[in-house]
Scaffold this active site. Structure first.
Site, PDB file in Angstrom:
ATOM      1  N   GLY A  16       0.800  -1.217   0.075  1.00 52.27           N
ATOM      2  CA  GLY A  16      -0.060  -0.229  -0.148  1.00 52.27           C
ATOM      3  C   GLY A  16       0.833   1.134   0.001  1.00 52.27           C
ATOM      4  O   GLY A  16       1.498   1.662   1.034  1.00 52.27           O
ATOM      5  N   ALA A  19      -0.808   7.081   1.949  1.00 54.00           N
ATOM      6  CA  ALA A  19      -0.169   7.817   2.649  1.00 54.00           C
ATOM      7  C   ALA A  19       0.627   7.398   3.975  1.00 54.00           C
ATOM      8  O   ALA A  19       1.860   7.729   3.952  1.00 54.00           O
ATOM      9  CB  ALA A  19      -1.480   8.933   3.767  1.00 54.00           C
ATOM     10  N   GLY A  21       1.961   4.431   3.718  1.00 58.58           N
ATOM     11  CA  GLY A  21       2.979   3.747   3.203  1.00 58.58           C
ATOM     12  C   GLY A  21       4.200   4.672   2.862  1.00 58.58           C
ATOM     13  O   GLY A  21       5.448   4.232   3.049  1.00 58.58           O
ATOM     14  N   LYS A  95      -6.020   0.655   3.473  1.00 62.93           N
ATOM     15  CA  LYS A  95      -7.285   0.666   4.442  1.00 62.93           C
ATOM     16  C   LYS A  95      -7.987  -0.479   5.070  1.00 62.93           C
ATOM     17  O   LYS A  95      -7.483  -1.603   4.777  1.00 62.93           O
ATOM     18  CB  LYS A  95      -8.381   1.594   3.632  1.00 62.93           C
ATOM     19  CG  LYS A  95      -8.005   2.737   2.955  1.00 62.93           C
ATOM     20  CD  LYS A  95      -8.000   3.813   4.147  1.00 62.93           C
ATOM     21  CE  LYS A  95      -8.353   5.295   3.409  1.00 62.93           C
ATOM     22  NZ  LYS A  95      -8.122   6.297   4.433  1.00 62.93           N
ATOM     23  N   LYS A 201      -6.632   4.713  21.110  1.00 64.78           N
ATOM     24  CA  LYS A 201      -6.950   5.517  19.894  1.00 64.78           C
ATOM     25  C   LYS A 201      -8.190   5.201  19.339  1.00 64.78           C
ATOM     26  O   LYS A 201      -8.745   6.072  18.672  1.00 64.78           O
ATOM     27  CB  LYS A 201      -5.716   5.062  18.849  1.00 64.78           C
ATOM     28  CG  LYS A 201      -5.686   5.872  17.339  1.00 64.78           C
ATOM     29  CD  LYS A 201      -4.558   5.864  16.615  1.00 64.78           C
ATOM     30  CE  LYS A 201      -4.436   6.883  15.756  1.00 64.78           C
ATOM     31  NZ  LYS A 201      -3.975   6.532  14.598  1.00 64.78           N
ATOM     32  N   ASN A 205     -10.912   8.112  18.228  1.00 66.75           N
ATOM     33  CA  ASN A 205     -11.166   8.087  16.828  1.00 66.75           C
ATOM     34  C   ASN A 205     -12.797   8.128  16.738  1.00 66.75           C
ATOM     35  O   ASN A 205     -13.199   8.641  15.732  1.00 66.75           O
ATOM     36  CB  ASN A 205     -10.567   7.165  15.792  1.00 66.75           C
ATOM     37  CG  ASN A 205      -9.107   7.337  15.577  1.00 66.75           C
ATOM     38  OD1 ASN A 205      -8.639   8.620  15.569  1.00 66.75           O
ATOM     39  ND2 ASN A 205      -8.383   6.472  15.101  1.00 66.75           N
ATOM     40  N   ASN A 268      -6.572  19.961  11.361  1.00 69.01           N
ATOM     41  CA  ASN A 268      -6.882  18.911  10.406  1.00 69.01           C
ATOM     42  C   ASN A 268      -8.274  18.577  10.340  1.00 69.01           C
ATOM     43  O   ASN A 268      -8.948  18.728  11.194  1.00 69.01           O
ATOM     44  CB  ASN A 268      -6.034  17.826  10.746  1.00 69.01           C
ATOM     45  CG  ASN A 268      -4.638  17.904  11.057  1.00 69.01           C
ATOM     46  OD1 ASN A 268      -4.054  19.127  10.896  1.00 69.01           O
ATOM     47  ND2 ASN A 268      -3.784  16.795  11.519  1.00 69.01           N
ATOM     48  N   SER A 270     -10.468  15.418   9.763  1.00 69.20           N
ATOM     49  CA  SER A 270     -10.227  13.931  10.073  1.00 69.20           C
ATOM     50  C   SER A 270     -10.201  13.062   8.650  1.00 69.20           C
ATOM     51  O   SER A 270     -10.795  13.596   7.626  1.00 69.20           O
ATOM     52  CB  SER A 270     -11.317  13.428  10.967  1.00 69.20           C
ATOM     53  OG  SER A 270     -12.425  13.241  10.320  1.00 69.20           O
ATOM     54  N   GLU A 283     -14.041   4.148   7.308  1.00 72.92           N
ATOM     55  CA  GLU A 283     -13.598   2.888   8.085  1.00 72.92           C
ATOM     56  C   GLU A 283     -14.384   2.664   9.386  1.00 72.92           C
ATOM     57  O   GLU A 283     -14.098   2.421  10.357  1.00 72.92           O
ATOM     58  CB  GLU A 283     -12.199   3.093   8.728  1.00 72.92           C
ATOM     59  CG  GLU A 283     -11.114   3.191   7.527  1.00 72.92           C
ATOM     60  CD  GLU A 283      -9.695   3.157   7.903  1.00 72.92           C
ATOM     61  OE1 GLU A 283      -8.966   2.038   7.248  1.00 72.92           O
ATOM     62  OE2 GLU A 283      -9.329   3.897   8.428  1.00 72.92           O
TER      63      GLU A 283
HETATM   64  N1  LIG Z   1      -3.141   8.919   6.870  1.00 71.77           N
HETATM   65  C1  LIG Z   1      -2.953   8.897   8.045  1.00 71.77           C
HETATM   66  O1  LIG Z   1      -2.389   9.878   8.514  1.00 71.77           O
HETATM   67  C2  LIG Z   1      -3.026   7.772   9.088  1.00 71.77           C
HETATM   68  C3  LIG Z   1      -2.656   7.822  10.319  1.00 71.77           C
HETATM   69  C4  LIG Z   1      -2.763   6.676  11.329  1.00 71.77           C
HETATM   70  C5  LIG Z   1      -3.227   5.573  10.906  1.00 71.77           C
HETATM   71  N2  LIG Z   1      -3.771   5.701   9.427  1.00 71.77           N
HETATM   72  C6  LIG Z   1      -4.556   4.281   9.246  1.00 71.77           C
HETATM   73  O2  LIG Z   1      -3.595   3.961   8.237  1.00 71.77           O
HETATM   74  C7  LIG Z   1      -4.365   3.109   7.247  1.00 71.77           C
HETATM   75  C8  LIG Z   1      -4.148   3.289   5.824  1.00 71.77           C
HETATM   76  O3  LIG Z   1      -4.242   4.688   5.551  1.00 71.77           O
HETATM   77  P1  LIG Z   1      -3.866   5.717   4.402  1.00 71.77           P
HETATM   78  O4  LIG Z   1      -4.219   7.131   4.857  1.00 71.77           O
HETATM   79  O5  LIG Z   1      -2.239   5.516   4.304  1.00 71.77           O
HETATM   80  O6  LIG Z   1      -4.574   5.438   3.228  1.00 71.77           O
HETATM   81  P2  LIG Z   1      -4.328   5.438   1.813  1.00 71.77           P
HETATM   82  O7  LIG Z   1      -3.776   6.755   1.703  1.00 71.77           O
HETATM   83  O8  LIG Z   1      -5.734   5.380   0.834  1.00 71.77           O
HETATM   84  O9  LIG Z   1      -3.653   4.336   1.130  1.00 71.77           O
HETATM   85  C9  LIG Z   1      -3.830   2.730   1.016  1.00 71.77           C
HETATM   86  C10 LIG Z   1      -3.299   2.216   0.096  1.00 71.77           C
HETATM   87  O10 LIG Z   1      -3.349   0.948  -0.037  1.00 71.77           O
HETATM   88  C11 LIG Z   1      -3.257   0.531  -1.561  1.00 71.77           C
HETATM   89  N3  LIG Z   1      -4.033  -0.713  -1.483  1.00 71.77           N
HETATM   90  C12 LIG Z   1      -5.265  -1.203  -1.196  1.00 71.77           C
HETATM   91  N4  LIG Z   1      -5.382  -2.387  -1.345  1.00 71.77           N
HETATM   92  C13 LIG Z   1      -4.195  -3.049  -1.656  1.00 71.77           C
HETATM   93  C14 LIG Z   1      -3.588  -4.274  -1.973  1.00 71.77           C
HETATM   94  N5  LIG Z   1      -4.424  -5.452  -2.007  1.00 71.77           N
HETATM   95  N6  LIG Z   1      -2.432  -4.394  -2.318  1.00 71.77           N
HETATM   96  C15 LIG Z   1      -1.493  -3.267  -2.615  1.00 71.77           C
HETATM   97  N7  LIG Z   1      -2.078  -2.036  -2.270  1.00 71.77           N
HETATM   98  C16 LIG Z   1      -3.200  -1.796  -1.862  1.00 71.77           C
HETATM   99  C17 LIG Z   1      -4.057   1.789  -1.997  1.00 71.77           C
HETATM  100  O11 LIG Z   1      -4.070   1.665  -3.518  1.00 71.77           O
HETATM  101  P3  LIG Z   1      -4.989   2.063  -4.501  1.00 71.77           P
HETATM  102  O12 LIG Z   1      -4.530   3.294  -4.991  1.00 71.77           O
HETATM  103  O13 LIG Z   1      -4.755   0.863  -5.337  1.00 71.77           O
HETATM  104  O14 LIG Z   1      -6.452   1.915  -4.094  1.00 71.77           O
HETATM  105  C18 LIG Z   1      -3.589   2.890  -1.218  1.00 71.77           C
HETATM  106  O15 LIG Z   1      -2.459   3.649  -2.211  1.00 71.77           O
HETATM  107  C19 LIG Z   1      -6.012   3.322   7.560  1.00 71.77           C
HETATM  108  O16 LIG Z   1      -6.322   2.192   8.211  1.00 71.77           O
HETATM  109  C20 LIG Z   1      -5.797   4.517   8.254  1.00 71.77           C
HETATM  110  O17 LIG Z   1      -6.973   4.579   9.411  1.00 71.77           O
HETATM  111  C21 LIG Z   1      -3.666   6.829   8.730  1.00 71.77           C
END
Ligand SMILES: NC(=O)c1ccc[n+]([C@@H]2O[C@H](COP(=O)([O-])OP(=O)(O)OC[C@H]3O[C@@H](n4cnc5c(N)ncnc54)[C@H](OP(=O)(O)O)[C@@H]3O)[C@@H](O)[C@H]2O)c1
Length: 325
Positions: A16, A19, A21, A95, A201, A205, A268, A270, A283
């Site tokens: 993934g 963000a 990743g 996600k 958390k 949340n 921010n 959310s 989610e």
């Molecule tokens: N962002 C934050 O600040 C933050 C902070 C703490 C926790 N989190 C948690 O972390 C998790 C990820 O959040 P995020 O913000 O990083 O989400 P995001 O930006 O939507 O990134 C998720 C990535 O996963 C990819 N993906 C989905 N299925 C996949 C698969 N089978 N194989 C490979 N890649 C795949 C998606 O690619 P596609 O483009 O192909 O859809 C997307 O690029 C969530 O549960 C969120 O609640 C986020």
């Protein structure tokens, strides 16, 4: 100092490249590790190969536009490009609703001692990971950071605090300590009781996410608007009751934590608010609906969490149909 994980040539995968990743790749780069970011489709991988991937580090004390830009060093790959049993550590940074598919796709690439780390908010992902790999090889990262997408190849790190990582087995793997060292830039601590941090958390949340999404407001509304503050406190109290009945030991008072998080992230929007605005899935099933479900099992009716779930589900359906039109 070069960590022993780097000396051992740890192969680190990130499933993934969104963000979280990208943030993990940034932190790993600071420790001298070039991770393998694994994509599910070729298009996104190709874009990253052509244009690169970058993260803008926001300095809150400085003027807007003075972000520091960092170009991520990573191997951008799809699943079929890595040999079987290749990875020593993998972060699953999708996600929560994509977690199962992602784990099933990456499983053949994990070597027999590989630790997999779930980065999702809410409940469900760690549980599934443990069922598939066993508790000894499953870990959770409770990431306290705010990262968002600007375009296909650019993310912004808006801020971060201390994060926690741990396992739900008696003796955490020593490898986890090595991984935490690799993430020192993000101030990641290995903790014995990761469940308490996960729930803390989750409860915070469960208030901030749906309330800001329903009111279409920044996180500051939780501290500035008396009625929003009241609803947020009651939501937290309900989650706290469920956690007590489920015998979870929270590391801090969740009401105080709510105010702290709302204050520190006051500017921010959310992730749930952003998902609703963009017509994307939220989610909610893994946050408020998960609290309702645990409540049902332990005999606590989580009515506020149920109502918030219904409202968000309804908003989700209408915002998705607008996005499709
Ligand atoms: N962002 C934050 O600040 C933050 C902070 C703490 C926790 N989190 C948690 O972390 C998790 C990820 O959040 P995020 O913000 O990083 O989400 P995001 O930006 O939507 O990134 C998720 C990535 O996963 C990819 N993906 C989905 N299925 C996949 C698969 N089978 N194989 C490979 N890649 C795949 C998606 O690619 P596609 O483009 O192909 O859809 C997307 O690029 C969530 O549960 C969120 O609640 C986020």
């Amino acid at each position: 100092m070069v960590s022993s994980a780097v000396r051992a040539g740890f192969k680190v995968g990130i499933v993934g490249g969104g963000a979280v990743g990208t943030l993990l790749a940034y932190a790993l780069n600071a420790s001298g590790v070039v991770p393998y970011i694994i994509y599910r489709d070729n298009n996104k991988k190709q874009k990253r190969l052509e244009k690169g991937l970058k993260i803008l580090i926001r300095d809150v004390a400085r003027e807007l536009g003075s972000d520091k830009e960092y170009r991520i060093k990573a191997h951008h790959v799809t699943y079929d490009e890595l040999p079987e049993k290749f990875l020593d550590v993998v972060f699953i940074a999708t996600k929560a609703y994509d977690f199962k598919d992602a784990l099933l796709s990456v499983l053949p690439l994990l070597n027999d001692s590989c630790i997999a780390i779930s980065c999702q908010n809410g409940l469900g992902s760690l549980e599934y990971l443990e069922r598939m790999l066993g508790k000894e090889r499953a870990a959770a990262l409770i990431l306290n950071a705010g990262v968002y997408e600007v375009d296909d190849v650019t993310y912004v790190l808006a801020g971060y605090g201390r994060s926690y990582m741990g396992q739900r087995c008696r003796d955490a793997s020593p490898k986890l300590g090595e991984v935490a060292k690799l993430l020192h830039l993000l101030d990641v601590r290995v903790v014995k009781d990761v469940e308490g941090y996960r729930w803390l958390k989750l409860i915070v949340n469960s208030a901030i996410n749906p309330i800001t999404a329903i009111l279409k407001a920044k996180n500051s509304i939780i501290i500035e608007d008396p009625l929003a503050a009241k609803l947020a406190s009651k939501t937290v109290l309900e989650g706290w009751l469920v956690s007590k009945a489920a015998k979870i030991n929270l590391p801090r008072n969740p009401l105080v934590e709510l105010l702290n998080v709302a204050y520190h992230t006051r500017d921010n929007y959310s992730s749930m608010y952003q998902d609703i605005i963009k017509g994307k899935r939220t989610e909610i099933d893994y946050i408020n609906a998960a609290i309702v479900e645990v409540g049902r099992r332990v005999g606590v009716r989580a009515v506020i969490n149920q109502v918030l779930t219904y409202i968000i589900k309804s908003l989700e359906a209408s915002s998705q149909s607008v996005a499709e039109d």
